[in-house]
Design a protein around this motif. Structure first.
Motif, PDB file in Angstrom:
ATOM      1  N   GLY A  42       0.822   3.934  -2.917  1.00  0.00           N
ATOM      2  CA  GLY A  42       0.456   5.277  -2.474  1.00  0.00           C
ATOM      3  C   GLY A  42       1.512   6.291  -2.872  1.00  0.00           C
TER       4      GLY A  42
ATOM      5  N   ALA B 246       1.227   6.880  -6.591  1.00  0.00           N
ATOM      6  CA  ALA B 246       0.096   7.763  -6.893  1.00  0.00           C
ATOM      7  C   ALA B 246       0.458   9.220  -6.628  1.00  0.00           C
ATOM      8  CB  ALA B 246      -1.123   7.356  -6.062  1.00  0.00           C
ATOM      9  N   ARG B 247       1.122   9.479  -5.506  1.00  0.00           N
ATOM     10  CA  ARG B 247       1.534  10.848  -5.201  1.00  0.00           C
ATOM     11  C   ARG B 247       2.515  11.364  -6.252  1.00  0.00           C
ATOM     12  NH1 ARG B 247       1.718  14.212  -0.785  1.00  0.00           N
ATOM     13  NH2 ARG B 247       0.853  12.650   0.609  1.00  0.00           N
TER      14      ARG B 247
ATOM     15  N   GLY C  21      -3.750   5.153  -4.701  1.00  0.00           N
ATOM     16  CA  GLY C  21      -2.799   4.048  -4.666  1.00  0.00           C
ATOM     17  C   GLY C  21      -3.249   2.937  -3.743  1.00  0.00           C
ATOM     18  N   TYR C  22      -3.863   3.308  -2.619  1.00  0.00           N
ATOM     19  CA  TYR C  22      -4.350   2.282  -1.697  1.00  0.00           C
ATOM     20  C   TYR C  22      -5.474   1.458  -2.336  1.00  0.00           C
ATOM     21  CZ  TYR C  22      -2.094   5.619   1.474  1.00  0.00           C
ATOM     22  OH  TYR C  22      -1.222   6.486   2.064  1.00  0.00           O
TER      23      TYR C  22
ATOM     24  N   VAL D 112      -6.176   3.749   5.675  1.00  0.00           N
ATOM     25  CA  VAL D 112      -5.537   2.945   4.629  1.00  0.00           C
ATOM     26  C   VAL D 112      -6.283   1.620   4.503  1.00  0.00           C
ATOM     27  CG1 VAL D 112      -3.432   1.743   3.932  1.00  0.00           C
ATOM     28  CG2 VAL D 112      -3.289   4.036   4.908  1.00  0.00           C
TER      29      VAL D 112
ATOM     30  N   ALA E 272       0.834  -1.202   0.000  1.00  0.00           N
ATOM     31  CA  ALA E 272       0.000   0.000   0.000  1.00  0.00           C
ATOM     32  C   ALA E 272       0.870   1.254   0.000  1.00  0.00           C
ATOM     33  CB  ALA E 272      -0.926   0.001   1.219  1.00  0.00           C
TER      34      ALA E 272
ATOM     35  N   PRO F 157      -2.672   9.809  -2.416  1.00  0.00           N
ATOM     36  CA  PRO F 157      -2.229   8.448  -2.069  1.00  0.00           C
ATOM     37  C   PRO F 157      -3.363   7.452  -1.942  1.00  0.00           C
ATOM     38  CG  PRO F 157      -1.058  10.070  -0.752  1.00  0.00           C
ATOM     39  CD  PRO F 157      -2.127  10.814  -1.496  1.00  0.00           C
ATOM     40  N   LEU F 158      -4.563   7.916  -1.570  1.00  0.00           N
ATOM     41  CA  LEU F 158      -5.662   6.980  -1.383  1.00  0.00           C
ATOM     42  C   LEU F 158      -6.005   6.238  -2.673  1.00  0.00           C
ATOM     43  CD1 LEU F 158      -8.599   8.237  -2.587  1.00  0.00           C
ATOM     44  CD2 LEU F 158      -8.198   9.819  -0.709  1.00  0.00           C
TER      45      LEU F 158
ATOM     46  N   GLU G  56      -5.218   8.157  10.125  1.00  0.00           N
ATOM     47  CA  GLU G  56      -4.657   7.992   8.787  1.00  0.00           C
ATOM     48  C   GLU G  56      -4.296   6.537   8.514  1.00  0.00           C
ATOM     49  OE1 GLU G  56      -3.951  10.668   6.340  1.00  0.00           O
ATOM     50  OE2 GLU G  56      -5.582  11.337   7.621  1.00  0.00           O
TER      51      GLU G  56
END
Length: 516
Positions: A14, A17-18, A27-28, A253, A10, A24-25, A249
């Motif tokens: 994440g 993705a950033r 990516g999760y 995830v 994850a 990042p979510l 946070e």
């Protein structure tokens, strides 16, 4: 060990993705789908999924609890919130239901329930986006969160009616919860600043709010939100929220992993998700039109609508109860909407800047009570943003006898500073209409002390475009941001950490040079 590999996976997606400009979510979510695709190769078992369900649920409860800590219930009793959410629910359901029947050729009951599920917006995503941009307490953020809460209440009613369930008679006890507020305040007062305060937050969010509301037949999410809202007026509510931030946070995830790990979609599910994603602009346009009709400025209506342009994880809960066979297609739809919404909200402010000339024509001439100030009077110095930096600058200059005025987009901050005797007005520096109607003929210097770098850049550019030739000074955390602010027209930009270090050194030097 398996859960540890999930965390690492994850994190990797994440970070990817950033890197490509997505939250990042996203990516999760991708990590969850990848784990579902790998299946037996990574040892995903039913027990693992159950553990993930619990973790994700805790994350959602903590998120809603922290949202409640920043919420004033008075913000819900507003016509743009109640009227906007109820009208959007009915209009959206009526418009989307025929489209679903046309695409899927299913029964009217299934189409109606799917349309209802798709009428909701994501509380998790919207709150997370607004929180990351520090806009939860801005006017458009408060409107969006208010609408989301009303939608969650509607979802609870729909689930109860469709599933034939009703809260127990004990649910009436929730109306007595305000009587507990003095006790909760005292508990927070005596919990200190360390682990006891964190445990108190966890207990209220997960036990009192979560389990307590479930026990009487109500939503645990609503319970977490309610207990957070009861503490919203406490002076340490912000400190409690910050102390729960890291725990929340990590658990969230798990929420996004859970959506993806539920299984891989088939072609029909992907087609349904794609078709429903094409309807997202309808949701955005409808929200914008309703907000403008309720006298919001075009900018506030646009930003609130942008936050709500997605489908809801609460819709998944509704479908899991009333239409379990549609859970996977709707999960993919929600995932697609998250990707679209993330991009819209990432560029929401610059996008409004480009669309403002077209959107402003839809504003009503009637002014909303949250009107921006139009005149700064005889103030010589304007301070924008009244956090710690802004307050320190204000108090120092006030002691020197300067005529001051300050602006902030956080109503709570406005109330706090007004109570402490500072001259402060509610205003959003990123609102184009604010700059067009602002009169600041006596202002000679502007101090930019907002948290958001983009707000400083926009403010600097707007000040120069309006003909302001005085001094513009700002602080920044990073050199690249400082350079962008100066390129926009600022005269001086100071690096916060560097200036703090220099100040400490100056005090030490002064003490050492003093006679012994």
């Amino acid at each position: 060990m398996i859960e540890a590999s999930w965390i690492a996976f994850a994190f990797a997606l994440g970070l990817l993705a950033r890197f490509i400009g997505l939250p990042p979510l996203i990516g999760y979510l991708g990590a969850g789908f990848a784990l579902a695709a790998a299946g037996d190769y990574v040892g995903v078992t039913r027990d693992d999924s159950i553990v993930l369900d619990h973790l994700s649920h805790l994350g959602v409860l903590l998120l809603l609890f922290t949202v409640g800590l920043k919420l004033k219930l008075g913000n819900l009793v507003r016509r743009e919130v109640i009227g906007g959410s109820l009208l959007h629910f009915f209009i959206s359901s009526v418009l989307v239901m025929p489209a679903i029947m046309l695409i899927l050729d299913n029964s009217w009951r299934e189409a109606m329930l799917l349309a209802i599920a798709l009428s909701f917006s994501s509380t998790v995503l919207a709150a997370k986006v607004l929180e990351s941009k520090r806009e939860l307490r801005a006017f458009h953020g408060r409107v969006a969160i208010g609408v989301l809460i009303i939608q969650d209440l509607i979802a609870l009613v729909v689930m109860s009616l469709a599933a034939g369930k009703a809260p127990s008679a004990w649910a009436l006890l929730v109306f007595l919860l305000p009587l507990l507020r003095p006790v909760l305040f005292r508990l927070l007062d005596h919990s200190g600043h360390e682990e006891l305060m964190v445990l108190l937050g966890l207990m209220l969010a997960l036990v009192a709010g979560g389990l307590g509301f479930e026990y009487v037949g109500l939503s645990s999410e609503l319970g977490a939100l309610a207990f957070g809202a009861m503490l919203a007026k406490h002076k340490r509510a912000g400190e409690l929220s910050n102390s729960l931030w890291a725990i929340k946070e990590v658990f969230l995830v798990g929420f996004f992993l859970k959506i993806g790990i539920g299984g891989l979609p088939d072609a029909n599910a992907l087609w349904f998700a794609f078709a429903m994603s094409l309807l997202l602009p309808l949701k955005a346009v409808l929200f914008f039109g309703l907000f403008v009709a309720f006298r919001l400025r075009a900018r506030s209506a646009f930003l609130s609508a942008a936050s709500l342009t997605n489908y809801s994880e609460f819709g998944l809960i509704v479908v899991s109860v009333v239409l379990p066979q549609w859970l996977m297609p709707l999960a993919i739809t929600v995932a697609f909407s998250f990707i679209v919404s993330a991009q819209i909200n990432r560029f929401a402010h610059p996008l409004y800047e480009r669309l403002a000339p077209r959107l402003l024509r839809y504003e009503r001439n009637i002014r909303h009570p949250d009107e921006q100030p139009v005149s700064l009077g005889d103030a010589r110095i304007l301070i924008m943003g009244m956090g710690r930096t802004g307050r320190a600058a204000y108090d120092y200059l006030a002691e020197k006898g300067f005529a001051l005025v300050s602006l902030d987009s956080d109503p709570v901050m406005v109330e706090k500073n007004t109570a402490e005797g500072r001259h402060i007005l509610f205003a959003d520096a990123e609102d184009q209409m604010f700059w067009q109607s602002l009169e600041m003929n006596e202002v000679e210097a502007v101090i930019l002390a907002m948290n958001d770098p983009e707000a400083k850049i926009i403010s600097t550019r707007k000040l120069r475009e309006s003909g302001f030739g005085g001094l513009i000074v700002s602080h920044a955390m990073y050199e690249d941001i400082a350079q962008r602010i100066q390129e926009a027209g600022a005269d001086r930009t100071y690096l916060t950490m560097s200036e703090a270090g220099a100040g400490l050194a100056e005090n030490v030097s002064r003490e050492l040079q003093a006679p012994r």
